[in-house]
Write a protein that holds these residues in place. Structure first.
Motif, PDB file in Angstrom:
ATOM      1  N   SER A  30      -4.912  -2.492  -4.659  1.00  0.00           N
ATOM      2  CA  SER A  30      -3.546  -2.901  -4.175  1.00  0.00           C
ATOM      3  C   SER A  30      -3.336  -3.185  -2.935  1.00  0.00           C
ATOM      4  O   SER A  30      -2.911  -4.300  -2.235  1.00  0.00           O
ATOM      5  CB  SER A  30      -2.609  -1.589  -4.394  1.00  0.00           C
ATOM      6  N   ILE A  56       0.658   4.569  -2.860  1.00  0.00           N
ATOM      7  CA  ILE A  56       0.052   5.595  -2.747  1.00  0.00           C
ATOM      8  C   ILE A  56       0.610   6.724  -3.684  1.00  0.00           C
ATOM      9  O   ILE A  56      -0.049   7.827  -4.240  1.00  0.00           O
ATOM     10  CB  ILE A  56       0.577   6.248  -1.331  1.00  0.00           C
ATOM     11  N   LEU A  58       0.789  -1.151  -0.019  1.00  0.00           N
ATOM     12  CA  LEU A  58       0.108  -0.037   0.014  1.00  0.00           C
ATOM     13  C   LEU A  58       0.968   1.214   0.043  1.00  0.00           C
ATOM     14  O   LEU A  58       0.584   2.095  -0.681  1.00  0.00           O
ATOM     15  CB  LEU A  58      -0.838  -0.060   1.188  1.00  0.00           C
ATOM     16  N   LEU A  59       1.865   1.266   0.626  1.00  0.00           N
ATOM     17  CA  LEU A  59       2.718   2.368   0.694  1.00  0.00           C
ATOM     18  C   LEU A  59       3.305   2.584  -0.461  1.00  0.00           C
ATOM     19  O   LEU A  59       3.469   3.873  -0.920  1.00  0.00           O
ATOM     20  CB  LEU A  59       4.040   2.038   1.692  1.00  0.00           C
ATOM     21  N   ILE A  88      -5.846   2.113  -5.564  1.00  0.00           N
ATOM     22  CA  ILE A  88      -5.323   1.998  -4.153  1.00  0.00           C
ATOM     23  C   ILE A  88      -5.880   1.059  -3.500  1.00  0.00           C
ATOM     24  O   ILE A  88      -5.402   0.086  -2.828  1.00  0.00           O
ATOM     25  CB  ILE A  88      -5.159   3.540  -3.460  1.00  0.00           C
ATOM     26  N   LEU A 127      -1.215   8.006  -6.752  1.00  0.00           N
ATOM     27  CA  LEU A 127      -2.087   9.097  -6.888  1.00  0.00           C
ATOM     28  C   LEU A 127      -1.699  10.529  -7.550  1.00  0.00           C
ATOM     29  O   LEU A 127      -2.525  11.350  -7.917  1.00  0.00           O
ATOM     30  CB  LEU A 127      -2.599   9.578  -5.351  1.00  0.00           C
ATOM     31  N   ARG A 136      -8.271   6.179  -9.481  1.00  0.00           N
ATOM     32  CA  ARG A 136      -6.833   6.376  -8.475  1.00  0.00           C
ATOM     33  C   ARG A 136      -7.350   5.844  -6.934  1.00  0.00           C
ATOM     34  O   ARG A 136      -6.526   4.832  -6.629  1.00  0.00           O
ATOM     35  CB  ARG A 136      -6.384   7.979  -8.221  1.00  0.00           C
ATOM     36  N   TRP A 137      -8.375   6.090  -6.727  1.00  0.00           N
ATOM     37  CA  TRP A 137      -8.815   5.327  -5.311  1.00  0.00           C
ATOM     38  C   TRP A 137      -9.183   3.986  -5.407  1.00  0.00           C
ATOM     39  O   TRP A 137      -9.048   3.379  -4.569  1.00  0.00           O
ATOM     40  CB  TRP A 137      -9.837   6.212  -4.603  1.00  0.00           C
TER      41      TRP A 137
END
Length: 243
Positions: free
Chosen positions: A167, A20, A16-17, A164, A23, A160-161
């Motif tokens: 992911s 980011i 996740l890191l 995320i 975005l 985009r969200w």
């Protein structure tokens, strides 16, 4: 136990890191998209040949590696036939998941299973220093993987969200596998080398069948080739720096 769970969580959430920063990408041109796909391919090839395959060989033998790689290739081949395979068009974002993105996500989720198992098994082994070392190595590898997952989804029209969120979903797969590996070490430790080889076969299938052909489909072969080499060197450098 809490320390082990925390380490597994950190290693998994590195995915996740890495996702980011994606975005920041609001629009990806044809050339940029092809370069990102090729960069993704380079990272996946390096992760397979520089990390997964050597690890599987250290834990087992060449026959085990061969079985695992062939199994990963076979499963991905069957999955590709099950999932309707429509070639994506270069259209503005629709915020919907297309077939190629779904195929890619399933493959990456399968790839995360043996990684999570290896972290859990290493913590349950008789070597106290092995768990933190493997956890750190897997977490480090997960950062660029999260980035490439999100970028791949963005380049195929996913918002985009949502990129995320997907992911994050692959990170949860690894976390669950990590905890399972710790609690059932006696049952799964022998499976880990097969799983690592399986992940390598699945990733190499994705690279050769999907990413490389698609990155060369719009006349940007040269920048895509340079991006592939850059991705390869990036992953090798990250892995080598912390060995």
């Amino acid at each position: 136990m809490n320390d082990i769970a925390f380490s597994c969580l950190i290693a998994s959430l590195c995915t996740l890191l890495g996702a980011i920063p994606a975005l920041l990408f609001k629009h990806v041109s044809h050339r940029g998209r092809d370069s990102l796909l090729a960069y993704t391919a380079g990272i996946m090839v390096a992760a397979s040949t520089y990390s997964l395959i050597p690890s599987a060989l250290k834990l087992s033998s060449l026959p085990v590696l061969t079985i695992g790689i062939l199994a990963g290739t076979a499963v991905l081949t069957v999955m590709e036939k099950w999932i309707p395979h429509a070639e994506p068009s270069h259209t503005p974002r629709t915020d919907r998941m297309n077939e190629k993105s779904l195929f890619f996500l399933i493959a990456m989720g399968l790839h995360n299973l043996p990684e999570g198992l290896s972290v859990g098994v290493s913590y349950a082994s008789d070597h106290p220093d092995l768990g933190p070392l493997v956890s750190f190595a897997i977490g480090l590898q997960n950062v660029p993987e999260g980035f490439l997952i999100a970028l791949f989804l963005l380049s195929h029209g996913v918002g985009r969200w949502k990129a995320i969120a997907f992911s994050f979903g692959t990170a949860l797969v690894e976390l669950i596998a990590c905890m399972a590996g710790y609690h059932f070490t006696s049952r799964v430790s022998g499976i880990v080398p097969y799983g690592l080889a399986f992940a390598a076969g699945a990733m190499l299938f994705i690279v050769y069948k999907e990413l490389i052909p698609e990155s060369h489909g719009d006349g940007h072969e040269r920048p895509a080739t340079f991006a592939f080499i850059a991705g390869l060197l990036t992953m090798i450098a990250l892995s080598h720096s912390f060995r």
